[in-house]
Design an enzyme around this catalytic site. Structure first.
Site, PDB file in Angstrom:
ATOM      1  N   ILE A  15       0.820  -1.212  -0.265  1.00  0.00           N
ATOM      2  CA  ILE A  15       0.090  -0.099  -0.005  1.00  0.00           C
ATOM      3  C   ILE A  15       0.754   1.250  -0.069  1.00  0.00           C
ATOM      4  CG2 ILE A  15      -1.808   1.201   0.934  1.00  0.00           C
ATOM      5  CD1 ILE A  15      -2.615  -1.724  -0.066  1.00  0.00           C
ATOM      6  N   GLU A  21      -1.315  -0.522 -10.467  1.00  0.00           N
ATOM      7  CA  GLU A  21      -2.575  -0.012 -10.790  1.00  0.00           C
ATOM      8  C   GLU A  21      -3.183  -0.681 -12.071  1.00  0.00           C
ATOM      9  OE1 GLU A  21      -3.702   3.945 -10.464  1.00  0.00           O
ATOM     10  OE2 GLU A  21      -2.468   4.202  -8.725  1.00  0.00           O
TER      11      GLU A  21
HETATM   12  C1  LIG Z   1       5.587  -0.506  -5.695  1.00  0.00           C
HETATM   13  C2  LIG Z   1       4.193  -0.880  -5.541  1.00  0.00           C
HETATM   14  C3  LIG Z   1       2.985  -0.128  -5.139  1.00  0.00           C
HETATM   15  C4  LIG Z   1       1.617  -0.463  -5.075  1.00  0.00           C
HETATM   16  N1  LIG Z   1       0.711   0.226  -4.431  1.00  0.00           N
HETATM   17  C5  LIG Z   1      -0.413  -0.283  -4.265  1.00  0.00           C
HETATM   18  C6  LIG Z   1      -1.393   0.566  -3.602  1.00  0.00           C
HETATM   19  O1  LIG Z   1      -1.233   1.537  -3.266  1.00  0.00           O
HETATM   20  N2  LIG Z   1      -2.643   0.072  -3.358  1.00  0.00           N
HETATM   21  C7  LIG Z   1      -2.992  -1.277  -3.726  1.00  0.00           C
HETATM   22  O2  LIG Z   1      -4.072  -1.598  -3.228  1.00  0.00           O
HETATM   23  N3  LIG Z   1      -2.188  -2.012  -4.535  1.00  0.00           N
HETATM   24  C8  LIG Z   1      -0.854  -1.578  -4.446  1.00  0.00           C
HETATM   25  N4  LIG Z   1       0.035  -2.150  -5.409  1.00  0.00           N
HETATM   26  C9  LIG Z   1      -0.359  -3.630  -5.862  1.00  0.00           C
HETATM   27  C10 LIG Z   1      -0.182  -3.873  -7.132  1.00  0.00           C
HETATM   28  O3  LIG Z   1      -1.298  -2.887  -7.842  1.00  0.00           O
HETATM   29  C11 LIG Z   1      -0.447  -5.150  -7.666  1.00  0.00           C
HETATM   30  O4  LIG Z   1       1.020  -5.694  -7.487  1.00  0.00           O
HETATM   31  C12 LIG Z   1      -0.660  -5.553  -9.067  1.00  0.00           C
HETATM   32  O5  LIG Z   1      -2.096  -5.326  -9.226  1.00  0.00           O
HETATM   33  C13 LIG Z   1      -0.555  -6.763  -9.592  1.00  0.00           C
HETATM   34  O6  LIG Z   1      -1.032  -7.976  -8.418  1.00  0.00           O
HETATM   35  P1  LIG Z   1      -0.050  -9.134  -7.820  1.00  0.00           P
HETATM   36  O7  LIG Z   1       1.386  -8.525  -7.535  1.00  0.00           O
HETATM   37  O8  LIG Z   1      -0.683  -9.659  -6.997  1.00  0.00           O
HETATM   38  O9  LIG Z   1       0.344 -10.023  -9.236  1.00  0.00           O
HETATM   39  P2  LIG Z   1      -0.519 -11.182  -9.538  1.00  0.00           P
HETATM   40  O10 LIG Z   1      -2.082 -10.540  -9.873  1.00  0.00           O
HETATM   41  O11 LIG Z   1      -0.274 -12.388  -8.857  1.00  0.00           O
HETATM   42  O12 LIG Z   1      -0.204 -11.230 -11.337  1.00  0.00           O
HETATM   43  C14 LIG Z   1       1.160 -12.146 -11.431  1.00  0.00           C
HETATM   44  C15 LIG Z   1       1.405 -12.132 -13.119  1.00  0.00           C
HETATM   45  O13 LIG Z   1       0.247 -12.657 -13.611  1.00  0.00           O
HETATM   46  C16 LIG Z   1      -0.451 -12.151 -14.558  1.00  0.00           C
HETATM   47  N5  LIG Z   1      -1.772 -12.180 -14.605  1.00  0.00           N
HETATM   48  C17 LIG Z   1      -2.816 -12.109 -13.536  1.00  0.00           C
HETATM   49  N6  LIG Z   1      -4.136 -12.506 -13.870  1.00  0.00           N
HETATM   50  C18 LIG Z   1      -3.917 -12.581 -15.367  1.00  0.00           C
HETATM   51  C19 LIG Z   1      -4.782 -12.952 -16.177  1.00  0.00           C
HETATM   52  N7  LIG Z   1      -6.323 -12.848 -15.978  1.00  0.00           N
HETATM   53  N8  LIG Z   1      -4.681 -12.732 -17.542  1.00  0.00           N
HETATM   54  C20 LIG Z   1      -3.193 -12.721 -17.858  1.00  0.00           C
HETATM   55  N9  LIG Z   1      -2.128 -12.462 -17.005  1.00  0.00           N
HETATM   56  C21 LIG Z   1      -2.586 -12.311 -15.736  1.00  0.00           C
HETATM   57  C22 LIG Z   1      -0.176 -10.660 -14.069  1.00  0.00           C
HETATM   58  O14 LIG Z   1      -0.315  -9.551 -15.284  1.00  0.00           O
HETATM   59  C23 LIG Z   1       1.461 -10.801 -13.615  1.00  0.00           C
HETATM   60  O15 LIG Z   1       2.222 -10.909 -14.858  1.00  0.00           O
HETATM   61  C24 LIG Z   1       1.382  -1.867  -5.196  1.00  0.00           C
HETATM   62  C25 LIG Z   1       2.332  -2.647  -6.041  1.00  0.00           C
HETATM   63  C26 LIG Z   1       3.737  -2.066  -5.882  1.00  0.00           C
HETATM   64  C27 LIG Z   1       4.801  -3.142  -6.510  1.00  0.00           C
END
Ligand SMILES: Cc1cc2nc3c(=O)[nH]c(=O)nc-3n(C[C@H](O)[C@H](O)[C@H](O)COP(=O)(O)OP(=O)(O)OC[C@H]3O[C@@H](n4cnc5c(N)ncnc54)[C@H](O)[C@@H]3O)c2cc1C
Length: 376
Positions: free
Chosen positions: A156, A360
Site C-alpha cells: 500500500i 494499478e
Molecule cells: C510499488 C508498489 C506499489 C503499489 N501500490 C498499491 C497501492 O497503493 N494500493 C493497492 O491496492 N495495491 C498496490 N500495489 C499492488 C499492485 O497493484 C499489484 O501488485 C498488481 O495489481 C499486481 O498484483 P500481484 O502483484 O498480486 O500480481 P498477480 O495478480 O499475482 O499477477 C502475477 C502475473 O500474472 C499475470 N496475470 C494475473 N492475472 C492474469 C490474467 N487474468 N490474464 C493474464 N495475466 C494475468 C499478471 O499480469 C502478472 O504478470 C502496489 C504494488 C507495488 C509493487
C-alpha cells in the site's frame, strides 16, 4: 482538432516543471540512495495546490482538471518518481472521496489531503488478491451500529504517511459484496506492518496494513454498501492516466540525459550521437513517448468532458508504461557502462519506471480491459 494546451495548462507545466527541476531532481538520487520518504516534497506539493487537483476549492482543492493533473504529475515524476507516485495516490484518494463521499466525509478529509496534513492511501491489494482484486478476503462484519474489519493489505503506497486510507473489504460473502471504508491512523485494530524494500521508487512508502478486530462506525463507509468494487475500479481508471503520466515523466528525463550524453561522449574520434545506431534509439524513444503523451491527453480530455474513458485510460497506461520502460532501457544502453553505475541517473530511471507496467493493473490486465471493451 486543437493540440494546443490552454494558458492555465501551460502555466501548470511551467510552474511544476520549474519546481521539479529546482527542488525534486537534485535530491532524487539521495532519496533513492537512503530509501527516504521525501516529506519536504509532499509539503511543497501541498503549498502549490498539487495534492487536490481533482476537486473544487470549497473542499480545499484546486480543481485544475485531468489534463492539467496529467501534466503536473509528469513533471513531478520527471524530477522524482517517488514523489510522483505519492502525489498520484493522494490525488486519487481525494477524488474518490469527493465523488463518492458524504458531505461530512468530504469536509473532513479533502482539506487535510490537499493541505498536506497527510497523504492519501488506497488499500485494495491483499496477499492472495492482486490482479483479481474482486477476490479479496478482508471481511467487514456488521456489529451494532458499525463494522468490525479483519484482514490484511499489502503493497500500500503512502500507507504509513496517510491521514486517510480507503480500505476495500467484503461486507457479504455470498453473493460477494465489497464495500469501501475510510480509515484514519490510530484507529484501534488498524496498524502498519512491513515496509517493503524495493527495486526502485525507493523514496515511496510501500507497506502492508493489518486489520485486527478493527471497529469503525457506519459513517466511515465510503459510498453505498456493496459499492466498493465500483469505487475501486473507477478510481483506478483515473489512476491509470496518472501512472501513464508518471512513466512518461521518468522516461523523458532518461531520454534527455541520454541525448546530452550522446552529444558529449566521444568514441572512434566522434560523438557517439553521430552513430546511426545511437540516433535511432533516441528517435524511437522520442517518438514513442510523444505517442504515449497523445494517448494520455486523449484519455484525460475525455475524462474532463465527463465522457467514458476507461478503455482509453487502459490504452494510455499500457502504451505509456511499456514505451517508458523501452526508453529507459535504451537510455542505459546509450550510456554504455556508465549507464549501469549510480553516478549517472539513468539506472535509477530504469529501476523507477519498471513498476509502472505492474501497479494499478499490470499490462496484461490493461489488455483484458481493452479487449473486453472491444468485444462488448
Ligand atoms: C510499488 C508498489 C506499489 C503499489 N501500490 C498499491 C497501492 O497503493 N494500493 C493497492 O491496492 N495495491 C498496490 N500495489 C499492488 C499492485 O497493484 C499489484 O501488485 C498488481 O495489481 C499486481 O498484483 P500481484 O502483484 O498480486 O500480481 P498477480 O495478480 O499475482 O499477477 C502475477 C502475473 O500474472 C499475470 N496475470 C494475473 N492475472 C492474469 C490474467 N487474468 N490474464 C493474464 N495475466 C494475468 C499478471 O499480469 C502478472 O504478470 C502496489 C504494488 C507495488 C509493487
Amino acid at each position: 482538432m486543437d493540440f494546443r494546451l490552454t494558458d492555465e495548462q501551460l502555466q501548470v507545466e511551467a510552474m511544476v516543471g520549474g519546481l521539479s527541476r529546482k527542488e525534486f531532481a537534485p535530491r532524487a538520487a539521495l532519496v533513492d540512495e537512503e530509501s527516504r520518504y521525501p516529506a519536504e516534497n509532499h509539503r511543497m506539493l501541498a503549498e502549490l495546490g498539487l495534492l487536490g487537483m481533482l476537486y473544487p476549492s470549497a473542499y480545499g482543492g484546486s480543481e485544475a482538471g485531468p489534463v492539467a493533473y496529467a501534466i503536473a504529475l509528469r513533471e513531478v515524476a520527471g524530477g522524482c518518481a517517488s514523489t510522483g507516485v505519492g502525489m498520484a495516490v493522494t490525488n486519487m484518494t481525494g477524488e474518490a472521496i469527493y465523488r463518492f463521499g458524504s458531505e461530512p466525509q468530504r469536509k473532513r478529509y479533502l482539506p487535510m489531503l490537499s493541505g498536506g496534513k497527510g497523504a492519501g492511501a488506497f488499500a485494495l491489494t491483499e496477499p492472495g488478491a492482486g490482479s483479481d482484486a474482486g477476490g479479496l478476503s478482508t471481511f467487514a462484519r456488521e456489529d451494532g451500529d458499525g463494522f468490525v474489519l479483519d484482514g490484511s493489505k499489502v503493497f500500500i503506497t503512502n500507507g504509513s504517511h496517510a491521514c486517510v486510507t480507503i480500505v476495500m473489504a467484503l461486507t457479504q460473502k455470498s453473493p460477494r459484496k465489497i464495500s469501501a471504508f475510510l480509515l484514519e491512523p490510530g484507529t484501534t485494530g488498524f496498524s502498519v506492518g512491513k515496509q517493503e524494500r524495493k527495486m526502485g521508487l525507493k523514496g515511496s512508502d510501500t507497506v502492508s496494513l493489518c486489520l485486527e478486530e478493527c471497529r469503525v462506525s457506519q459513517a466511515s463507509m465510503l459510498g453505498a454498501p456493496g459499492e466498493g468494487l465500483k469505487i475501486a475500479l473507477s478510481a483506478l481508471d483515473g489512476g491509470r492516466i496518472g501512472i501513464a503520466s508518471q512513466a512518461i515523466g521518468i522516461a523523458r528525463s532518461a531520454l534527455s540525459a541520454a541525448t546530452e550524453y550522446a552529444k558529449d561522449r566521444r568514441q572512434f574520434g566522434q560523438a557517439i550521437g553521430e552513430f546511426q545506431a545511437i540516433q535511432w534509439k533516441l528517435a524511437d524513444a522520442a517518438t514513442e513517448l510523444d505517442a504515449a503523451q497523445m494517448l494520455v491527453f486523449r484519455a484525460a480530455c475525455l475524462k474532463e468532458k465527463g465522457a467514458p474513458y476507461s478503455k482509453e485510460a487502459s490504452m494510455a497506461k499500457l502504451f505509456a508504461t511499456e514505451a517508458g520502460n523501452r526508453a529507459c532501457h535504451a537510455a542505459v544502453q546509450v550510456f554504455g557502462g556508465y549507464g549501469y553505475i549510480r553516478e549517472y541517473p539513468v539506472e535509477r530511471h530504469l529501476r523507477d519506471v519498471r513498476v509502472t507496467t505492474i501497479y494499478e493493473g499490470t499490462s496484461e490486465i490493461q489488455r483484458l480491459v481493452i479487449s473486453r471493451a472491444l468485444c462488448r
